[in-house]
Design an enzyme around this catalytic site. Structure first.
Site, mmCIF file in Angstrom:
data_model
loop_
_atom_site.group_PDB
_atom_site.id
_atom_site.type_symbol
_atom_site.label_atom_id
_atom_site.label_comp_id
_atom_site.label_asym_id
_atom_site.label_seq_id
_atom_site.Cartn_x
_atom_site.Cartn_y
_atom_site.Cartn_z
ATOM 1 N N VAL A 14 0.842 -1.206 0.000
ATOM 2 C CA VAL A 14 0.000 0.000 0.000
ATOM 3 C C VAL A 14 0.878 1.258 0.000
ATOM 4 C CG1 VAL A 14 -1.794 1.271 1.237
ATOM 5 C CG2 VAL A 14 -1.869 -1.231 1.154
ATOM 6 N N GLU A 129 -10.034 6.036 6.043
ATOM 7 C CA GLU A 129 -10.839 5.498 4.932
ATOM 8 C C GLU A 129 -10.301 4.161 4.442
ATOM 9 O OE1 GLU A 129 -13.687 4.891 3.130
ATOM 10 O OE2 GLU A 129 -13.885 7.050 3.222
ATOM 11 N N ILE A 136 -13.094 1.413 -1.534
ATOM 12 C CA ILE A 136 -14.496 1.874 -1.490
ATOM 13 C C ILE A 136 -14.613 3.003 -0.450
ATOM 14 C CG2 ILE A 136 -16.895 1.216 -1.048
ATOM 15 C CD1 ILE A 136 -16.124 -1.688 -1.591
ATOM 16 N N GLY A 187 -1.536 -15.941 -4.201
ATOM 17 C CA GLY A 187 -1.211 -14.691 -3.507
ATOM 18 C C GLY A 187 -2.437 -13.963 -2.978
ATOM 19 N N GLU A 190 -2.788 -14.671 2.710
ATOM 20 C CA GLU A 190 -1.483 -14.545 3.353
ATOM 21 C C GLU A 190 -0.959 -15.927 3.740
ATOM 22 O OE1 GLU A 190 -0.216 -11.496 4.222
ATOM 23 O OE2 GLU A 190 -1.942 -10.241 3.793
ATOM 24 N N LYS A 205 -13.347 -4.419 10.712
ATOM 25 C CA LYS A 205 -13.941 -3.435 9.799
ATOM 26 C C LYS A 205 -15.404 -3.134 10.176
ATOM 27 C CE LYS A 205 -10.845 -4.968 6.104
ATOM 28 N NZ LYS A 205 -10.655 -5.978 5.065
ATOM 29 N N GLY A 302 -5.290 -4.314 -2.195
ATOM 30 C CA GLY A 302 -4.398 -4.088 -3.327
ATOM 31 C C GLY A 302 -3.739 -2.726 -3.246
#
Ligand code: HSE
Length: 436
Positions: A14, A129, A136, A187, A190, A205, A302
């Site tokens: 990231v 966020e 999203i 992939g 994990e 979340k 991602g």
């Protein structure tokens, strides 16, 4: 005006996505933010790789403490993850008057109340966020776009790894262990997939969404969490025959007597849009009293999808940088002194419909006994499926779908059903949500 200066903690997937998108779209981002946003320093244990990724254009250090205390840094982006060093660094950054942008759902779900309070006292922003559903903009939607609404419930596919595994199990009829190995090879999962497959990541979340939706402190320790490790391929197949898909949902619902907060595999009618979210994609369905149902769909993980959310926060912080702290968007959407102490309900008190599968002796009266137990418990049957028994094998599977009931009532009925001599297996029980 001088660009706002950012210190990046961690330049993994990231982090490098954030660096690249900021560089690629810098002009457009500057026009939106009203000021340039510049990564001035990166902290990563692998300094060589960090230098390579940043092309020698920024300072690189190995000790993140040097970043959170650096006087020229305005915003710290925390992409280290976990509850340990990340908590220490975020609190230290706040103490030094830095705004913080983080993708760390585990940290905020567990230590959010402490962190938001520290930020409030210091008058800085903690933006997150990227912590929920990757790219999203669901935090923005809940905290700002839907602010007119009394949110009634949220149901989300908020873990891509498990959604990928469930899609593969359904498409290929494979069992969980086989698909997990495949997901690891590709992939998607994990090397240690525990947080994903046990539902913990999704619970982090949904805990954050719940707090924002209902104006209460984060309460991860009160969430009911079940993953997909014990889900059998046969239940996915039977659910399909009955017109349902099984999804790992994070659900939070407001009730008169409290709030439901739970993660578990859930039967969803196949005709619902959310039931058709496949592979590693995420989707969140929010029901508000004014707007009705709204659905948010996109990549939940991602490099660049998550960077998209991190940079949106950087722009927000840049825009709000000079605003009076009391007039910024509150961390948990509601003003800090307006948070409510509404209880998170124990799982026994949750209201749901249920899928029940049991192996029974194929003989007269079995079904009558089972339905009698359900009727005595006040549980109404919605649908039923009985498979033909195989030649020479006088036993079969019965699948029952119930109407809404309290979880404690269904559990009591299951105990009685399992006590019948003609019921030959433990009852498999899955929750089912119509989401209408
Ligand atoms: N591991 C998460 C997932 C992505 O599989 O969706 C990061 O939250």
């Amino acid at each position: 005006m001088n660009p706002i200066k950012v210190g990046l903690l961690g330049i993994g997937t990231v982090g490098s996505g954030t660096f690249n998108v900021l560089k690629r779209n810098q002009e457009e981002i500057r026009r939106r933010a009203g000021r340039g946003i510049e990564i001035a320093v990166v902290a990563d244990l692998n300094t060589e790789r960090a230098r390579e990724l940043t092309g020698g254009t920024v300072d690189v250090v190995s000790d993140a403490h040097d970043v959170v205390t650096r006087p020229d840094i305005d915003i710290v982006v925390e992409l280290i993850g976990g509850y340990g060093i990340a908590r220490e660094l975020v609190l230290k950054a706040i103490e030094h008057g830095k705004h913080v942008v983080t993708a760390n759902k585990a940290l905020l779900a567990v230590h959010g109340n402490e962190i938001f309070e520290a930020a409030r006292k210091k008058g800085v922003i903690v933006a997150f966020e990227a912590a929920v559903a990757g790219g999203i903009p669901i935090i923005k939607a809940l905290r700002e776009g839907l602010t007119a609404n009394r949110i009634q419930w949220i149901a989300g596919i908020i873990n891509g790894t498990t959604n990928f595994i469930l899609s593969e199990m359904r498409d290929k009829g494979l069992d969980f262990d086989t698909v997990l190995k495949e997901a690891q090879q590709l992939g998607y999962a994990e090397a240690d997939p525990t947080f994903d497959i046990e539902g913990i990541d999704a619970a982090h979340k949904v805990t954050l969404m719940s707090a924002i939706a209902f104006g209460m402190p984060v309460q991860f320790d009160r969430a009911h969490v079940e993953g997909i490790t014990r889900l059998a391929a046969i239940d996915i197949k039977y659910a399909e025959e009955l017109g349902y898909r099984i999804k790992l949902l994070g659900i939070t619902r407001r009730r008169e007597d409290g709030v439901e907060l739970r993660v578990h595999p859930t039967l969803v009618p196949a005709s619902r849009l959310i039931a058709n979210v496949e592979g590693a994609m995420n989707a969140v369905l929010v029901q508000g009293d004014a707007v009705g149902a709204t659905l948010y769909y996109g990549k939940g993980a991602g490099a660049e999808p998550t960077a998209s959310a991190v940079i949106a926060d950087l722009v927000d912080v840049t825009r709000l940088h000079t605003a009076d702290p009391n007039h910024r968007v509150p961390h948990l959407a509601f003003q800090p002194d307006e948070l409510s102490s509404v209880p998170v309900l124990p799982i026994d008190e949750v209201t749901s419909s249920y899928y029940l599968r049991m192996r029974v002796a194929d003989q007269t009266g079995v079904l009558a006994e089972i339905t009698r137990i359900l009727a005595e418990a006040g549980i109404s049957i919605d649908a039923m499926l009985q498979k033909e028994s195989r030649e020479g094998e006088p036993q079969t599977d019965i699948i029952i779908l119930t109407h809404l009931t309290r979880e404690k009532h269904v559990n009591a009925a299951i105990r009685s059903i399992e006590g019948l001599q003609t019921v030959l297996s433990p009852v498999t029980r899955l929750r089912m949500e119509e989401l209408n």
